[in-house]
Design a protein around this motif. Structure first.
Motif, PDB file in Angstrom:
ATOM      1  N   ASP A 199     -44.135  65.433 -52.278  1.00 44.39           N
ATOM      2  CA  ASP A 199     -45.527  65.419 -52.740  1.00 44.39           C
ATOM      3  C   ASP A 199     -46.409  64.604 -51.796  1.00 44.39           C
ATOM      4  OD1 ASP A 199     -44.759  66.952 -54.858  1.00 44.39           O
ATOM      5  OD2 ASP A 199     -44.992  65.401 -56.391  1.00 44.39           O
ATOM      6  N   ARG A 200     -45.875  63.501 -51.293  1.00 46.85           N
ATOM      7  CA  ARG A 200     -46.645  62.663 -50.366  1.00 46.85           C
ATOM      8  C   ARG A 200     -46.958  63.441 -49.087  1.00 46.85           C
ATOM      9  NH1 ARG A 200     -47.616  57.324 -50.146  1.00 46.85           N
ATOM     10  NH2 ARG A 200     -46.180  56.947 -51.875  1.00 46.85           N
ATOM     11  N   GLU A 201     -45.982  64.191 -48.585  1.00 54.88           N
ATOM     12  CA  GLU A 201     -46.204  64.997 -47.373  1.00 54.88           C
ATOM     13  C   GLU A 201     -47.195  66.122 -47.634  1.00 54.88           C
ATOM     14  OE1 GLU A 201     -41.954  64.565 -45.018  1.00 54.88           O
ATOM     15  OE2 GLU A 201     -42.030  65.806 -46.827  1.00 54.88           O
ATOM     16  N   VAL A 202     -47.117  66.698 -48.830  1.00 51.75           N
ATOM     17  CA  VAL A 202     -48.077  67.736 -49.210  1.00 51.75           C
ATOM     18  C   VAL A 202     -49.492  67.168 -49.226  1.00 51.75           C
ATOM     19  CG1 VAL A 202     -48.873  69.193 -51.122  1.00 51.75           C
ATOM     20  CG2 VAL A 202     -46.447  69.152 -50.516  1.00 51.75           C
ATOM     21  N   GLU A 203     -49.642  65.999 -49.845  1.00 52.96           N
ATOM     22  CA  GLU A 203     -50.970  65.375 -49.918  1.00 52.96           C
ATOM     23  C   GLU A 203     -51.507  65.059 -48.529  1.00 52.96           C
ATOM     24  OE1 GLU A 203     -53.214  61.826 -52.399  1.00 52.96           O
ATOM     25  OE2 GLU A 203     -51.037  61.758 -52.145  1.00 52.96           O
ATOM     26  N   ARG A 204     -50.640  64.554 -47.659  1.00 51.79           N
ATOM     27  CA  ARG A 204     -51.067  64.221 -46.304  1.00 51.79           C
ATOM     28  C   ARG A 204     -51.477  65.489 -45.543  1.00 51.79           C
ATOM     29  NH1 ARG A 204     -47.351  60.755 -45.304  1.00 51.79           N
ATOM     30  NH2 ARG A 204     -45.821  62.178 -44.419  1.00 51.79           N
ATOM     31  N   ILE A 256     -48.216  72.122 -56.168  1.00 52.18           N
ATOM     32  CA  ILE A 256     -47.975  72.707 -54.848  1.00 52.18           C
ATOM     33  C   ILE A 256     -46.601  72.290 -54.331  1.00 52.18           C
ATOM     34  CG2 ILE A 256     -48.739  72.736 -52.440  1.00 52.18           C
ATOM     35  CD1 ILE A 256     -51.613  72.170 -53.604  1.00 52.18           C
ATOM     36  N   GLY A 257     -46.307  70.988 -54.423  1.00 52.37           N
ATOM     37  CA  GLY A 257     -45.022  70.498 -53.944  1.00 52.37           C
ATOM     38  C   GLY A 257     -43.853  71.110 -54.695  1.00 52.37           C
ATOM     39  N   SER A 258     -43.935  71.120 -56.023  1.00 52.15           N
ATOM     40  CA  SER A 258     -42.831  71.638 -56.838  1.00 52.15           C
ATOM     41  C   SER A 258     -42.618  73.124 -56.640  1.00 52.15           C
ATOM     42  CB  SER A 258     -43.097  71.337 -58.323  1.00 52.15           C
ATOM     43  OG  SER A 258     -43.071  69.952 -58.577  1.00 52.15           O
ATOM     44  N   SER A 259     -43.703  73.895 -56.640  1.00 48.21           N
ATOM     45  CA  SER A 259     -43.575  75.354 -56.539  1.00 48.21           C
ATOM     46  C   SER A 259     -42.959  75.778 -55.215  1.00 48.21           C
ATOM     47  CB  SER A 259     -44.944  76.017 -56.708  1.00 48.21           C
ATOM     48  OG  SER A 259     -45.791  75.668 -55.626  1.00 48.21           O
ATOM     49  N   THR A 260     -43.311  75.086 -54.136  1.00 48.20           N
ATOM     50  CA  THR A 260     -42.767  75.456 -52.828  1.00 48.20           C
ATOM     51  C   THR A 260     -41.335  74.941 -52.655  1.00 48.20           C
ATOM     52  OG1 THR A 260     -43.937  73.537 -51.894  1.00 48.20           O
ATOM     53  CG2 THR A 260     -44.982  75.682 -51.659  1.00 48.20           C
ATOM     54  N   ARG A 261     -41.037  73.768 -53.225  1.00 46.70           N
ATOM     55  CA  ARG A 261     -39.646  73.275 -53.141  1.00 46.70           C
ATOM     56  C   ARG A 261     -38.692  74.149 -53.930  1.00 46.70           C
ATOM     57  NH1 ARG A 261     -42.304  68.200 -53.339  1.00 46.70           N
ATOM     58  NH2 ARG A 261     -42.059  68.111 -55.615  1.00 46.70           N
ATOM     59  N   MET A 262     -39.187  74.748 -55.013  1.00 43.51           N
ATOM     60  CA  MET A 262     -38.343  75.646 -55.808  1.00 43.51           C
ATOM     61  C   MET A 262     -37.857  76.832 -54.978  1.00 43.51           C
ATOM     62  SD  MET A 262     -37.867  74.825 -59.121  1.00 43.51           S
ATOM     63  CE  MET A 262     -37.831  76.323 -60.117  1.00 43.51           C
ATOM     64  N   GLU A 263     -38.582  77.151 -53.915  1.00 39.20           N
ATOM     65  CA  GLU A 263     -38.199  78.283 -53.070  1.00 39.20           C
ATOM     66  C   GLU A 263     -37.710  77.832 -51.696  1.00 39.20           C
ATOM     67  OE1 GLU A 263     -40.529  81.778 -53.058  1.00 39.20           O
ATOM     68  OE2 GLU A 263     -41.215  81.523 -55.106  1.00 39.20           O
ATOM     69  N   GLY A 264     -37.276  76.559 -51.621  1.00 43.45           N
ATOM     70  CA  GLY A 264     -36.602  76.121 -50.413  1.00 43.45           C
ATOM     71  C   GLY A 264     -37.367  75.188 -49.503  1.00 43.45           C
ATOM     72  N   SER A 265     -38.636  74.886 -49.791  1.00 44.48           N
ATOM     73  CA  SER A 265     -39.395  73.959 -48.957  1.00 44.48           C
ATOM     74  C   SER A 265     -38.803  72.555 -49.072  1.00 44.48           C
ATOM     75  CB  SER A 265     -40.868  73.938 -49.384  1.00 44.48           C
ATOM     76  OG  SER A 265     -41.561  72.877 -48.764  1.00 44.48           O
ATOM     77  N   SER A 266     -39.022  71.733 -48.056  1.00 45.63           N
ATOM     78  CA  SER A 266     -38.474  70.379 -48.062  1.00 45.63           C
ATOM     79  C   SER A 266     -39.567  69.312 -48.107  1.00 45.63           C
ATOM     80  CB  SER A 266     -37.618  70.158 -46.803  1.00 45.63           C
ATOM     81  OG  SER A 266     -38.404  70.333 -45.628  1.00 45.63           O
ATOM     82  N   LEU A 267     -40.833  69.710 -48.241  1.00 47.67           N
ATOM     83  CA  LEU A 267     -41.928  68.743 -48.213  1.00 47.67           C
ATOM     84  C   LEU A 267     -42.045  67.988 -49.540  1.00 47.67           C
ATOM     85  CD1 LEU A 267     -44.772  70.714 -46.371  1.00 47.67           C
ATOM     86  CD2 LEU A 267     -43.151  69.077 -45.425  1.00 47.67           C
TER      87      LEU A 267
END
Length: 349
Positions: free
Chosen positions: A63-68, A50-61
């Motif tokens: 993995d720790r923030e995603v989990e939280r 989830i973290g990697s796929s969304t960061r690839m398109e510009g997200s800044s979260l």
């Protein structure tokens, strides 16, 4: 027209396919971990994906923030675009894991998956589930979410419906005919889908979800336990280069599938390598190895051998304490000792 007959089966491609398929065949034996440990592996892999796929398109979260964020899945908490994208991807990837047997590859289902992907994105209300109506280029982002530039141009909105119909029809016919190895077929599907870029937004994330779906349907049952998205994020430069090199040739008489397929297969091989390493660690944990011994054995698995100096740097442990761990590992038959004195080194037995 998709010309898959132009694929050149090189020794490297054969080797990559063989290594992935070898793990696929061994997964039943490797996957006999306790259900709670498998669940933990899947949870970690899902967060990474989830973290990697969304960061690839510009997200800044992170993995720790995603989990939280996912630990408190109240709808009202998805206030930013990044959070909305994470929530949608999380729900869709879980849907893939639970329902992949029931999802046929049709344009209707692809549109439905896109709608689900962007279900929490307030700015995508009018575009989710519908093919694009304006041009959209593939762009790359750096680690801070800043746009680096255009990677390649995509299909026009006018051509998109026709090209998507051709792609879906072609894939289903080829899968039924079994003329191409499944990994090559899926690889070609992904790069053509990304070249078309059928939706206004979310194409990269959806391509990864669809890759997961097609791999599961092809029998690669280990996929939920190791993040392919994380592998791709950590090799973004090679990812975009391979896309660019193949993309411009897809609709020509002699498409150059090689750059993309080699990258894709290498990514699958790395996904397998990471999972195999995690499974081996789980086995060592179950064998009740002390933490220092565990670190030593993992280092040897990764690098082939270890010296006392390397063990001290790795663990920050005391030399005499480490000597005791090495002695125990040799006596247990886990390591073999070579040399003597300061020249001693160890490898797996």
């Amino acid at each position: 027209m998709i010309r898959a007959n132009a694929v050149q089966i090189t020794p490297e491609i054969l080797s990559l396919i063989a290594s992935v398929d070898e793990f696929k065949g061994a997964w039943r034996a490797l996957g006999t971990l306790a259900p709670d440990r498998l669940s933990a592996l899947r949870r970690v892999a899902t967060i990474e994906s989830i973290g990697s796929s969304t960061r690839m398109e510009g997200s800044s979260l992170s993995d720790r923030e995603v989990e939280r964020l996912l630990s408190h899945p109240q709808l009202e908490s998805f206030t930013t675009r990044d959070e909305q994208e994470v929530a949608g991807y999380a729900e869709l990837i879980e849907q893939m894991f639970s329902s992949w047997k029931d999802i046929t590859l049709t344009e209707k289902h692809i549109k439905q998956l896109h709608r689900d992907l962007l279900t929490h994105c307030e700015k995508s209300v009018w575009t989710r589930g519908n093919y694009k109506t304006s041009t959209n280029s593939v762009v790359a982002f750096d680690e801070d979410g800043k746009q680096l530039g255009v990677v390649f141009e995509t299909a026009t909105p006018f051509d998109t419906p026709r090209l998507m119909t051709e792609l879906v029809t072609w894939f289903n016919a080829e899968r039924a005919a079994a003329r191409l190895h499944p990994l090559l077929l899926i690889g070609i599907w992904v790069v053509v889908f990304l070249e078309i870029h059928p939706f206004q937004d979310g194409n990269g994330r959806l391509s990864l979800v669809l890759t997961t779906l097609l791999l599961l349907q092809a029998g690669y049952a280990y996929v939920p336990y190791s993040s392919l998205e994380s592998v791709i994020e950590q090799s973004k430069g090679a990812y975009y280069l391979a896309l660019r090199q193949t993309q411009g040739t897809i609709w020509t008489e002699s498409p150059n599938w090689q750059p993309w397929l080699v990258f894709f297969l290498r990514a699958l091989q790395e996904q397998v390598r990471r999972l195999n390493r995690k499974v081996e660690r789980e086995k060592l944990v179950l064998a009740a190895l002390p933490e220092l011994s565990l670190q030593i054995v993992e280092f040897v698995r990764e690098h082939g051998r270890i010296t006392m100096g390397e063990a001290i740097r790795l663990t920050a442990g005391n030399r005499n304490t480490l000597k005791q761990h090495f002695r125990a590992l040799v006596e247990q038959g886990r390591l073999a000792q070579h040399g003597a004195g300061r020249g001693v080194w160890y490898e797996l037995k």
